[in-house]
Design an enzyme around this catalytic site. Structure first.
Site, mmCIF file in Angstrom:
data_model
loop_
_atom_site.group_PDB
_atom_site.id
_atom_site.type_symbol
_atom_site.label_atom_id
_atom_site.label_comp_id
_atom_site.label_asym_id
_atom_site.label_seq_id
_atom_site.Cartn_x
_atom_site.Cartn_y
_atom_site.Cartn_z
ATOM 1 C CG ASP A 1 -1.933 -1.101 1.226
ATOM 2 O OD1 ASP A 1 -2.434 -1.425 0.135
ATOM 3 O OD2 ASP A 1 -2.235 -1.631 2.305
ATOM 4 C CG ASP A 54 -11.535 -3.421 -2.296
ATOM 5 O OD1 ASP A 54 -10.709 -4.290 -2.622
ATOM 6 O OD2 ASP A 54 -11.284 -2.201 -2.307
#
Length: 266
Positions: free
Chosen positions: A11, A130
């Site tokens: 990330d 997601d």
């Protein structure tokens, strides 16, 4: 038989590599390029970078860190987050990425997947999916729902139906993250993943929940996925990519690209 892939996930927030738990509370863990290079030396097949600030703060993708990664990395890498237009696809690929992933923009305008596939080829179009489970009054999972904006907003879409449509539109592979399991290290959501792999004919990459070598094995066997994203185990030095591949190789039931050398650098 196609080899199964191990893909470190990094990330990126404000040009720094960070680690989240359930997409919240980032902790800085290093430089994106240096981390990617470290994992490549350990035997990673690819690297996936998620620019979370681009998605959450609605700013343009920052290409400086992508170019820096491309200069140092010799394995393919994907960039997900903040991609909204064909021009964004083009600029990220020109900066050096091999694949580009979209979530929110594709939900808002599904035609983006078709346009990107037509111009750049399906092989570089990644759907970032997601998902969270939806339960009935008996606490049974009845479906999974798609979330956008780095897992902050519910879209109302059914995850399996959306994956099938995305494949029809031109997505070349799907990275599926179980939001509830992200960073929790309690195993991948293999029920969701198996539902996905049964429903589509493109590669599915498991994301969210790896906490042990057994979890990684289980997602290949039970989820029938093509690749596994790994983050916490690597970032905190509990395992190397080489450790993971050696374990899978030694089991003899999951084909991986494995070189028994000194690649197990920590």
């Amino acid at each position: 038989m196609l080899k199964k892939r191990i893909i470190p996930a990094i990330d990126v927030a404000n040009n720094k590599a960070v680690k989240y738990v359930q997409f919240r509370n980032p902790t800085i863990i290093g430089d994106p390029a240096e981390l990617g290079q470290k994992y490549a030396e350990q035997g990673a097949d690819e690297i996936l970078y998620l620019d979370t600030t681009a998605s959450l703060q609605s700013h343009e993708v920052r290409h400086e860190w992508i170019r820096h990664v491309a200069e140092q990395l010799y394995v393919p890498f994907s960039v997900v987050g903040g991609i909204r237009t064909i021009d964004d696809f083009k600029s990220v690929l020109r900066a050096g990425a091999d694949k580009v992933g979209v979530n929110t923009a594709a939900v808002n305008r599904p035609e983006l997947l078709s346009e990107a596939a037509d111009i750049f080829g399906k092989q570089c179009v990644v759907l970032a999916l997601d998902a969270k489970p939806v339960r009935n009054n008996e606490d049974e999972i009845i479906r999974w729902e798609v979330y956008t904006h780095s897992a902050h907003n519910s879209s109302g879409l059914d995850a399996i139906e959306w994956a099938q449509r995305a494949e029809e539109l031109g997505a070349g592979e799907i990275v599926c993250t179980s939001i509830d399991r992200d960073g929790m290290k309690n195993g991948y959501d293999n029920v969701l993943l198996k539902a996905l792999t049964d429903a589509v004919n493109i590669p599915v990459i498991a994301s969210g929940g790896a906490g042990s070598l057994e979890h990684i094995r289980d997602t290949f066997i039970e989820g029938q996925v093509d690749a596994a994203l790994v983050a916490s185990l690597l970032h905190y030095g509990e395992l190397t990519v080489h450790d993971i591949k050696q374990y899978l190789h030694d089991l003899g039931e999951i084909p991986v690209r494995y070189v028994p050398t000194k690649a197990a650098q920590r």
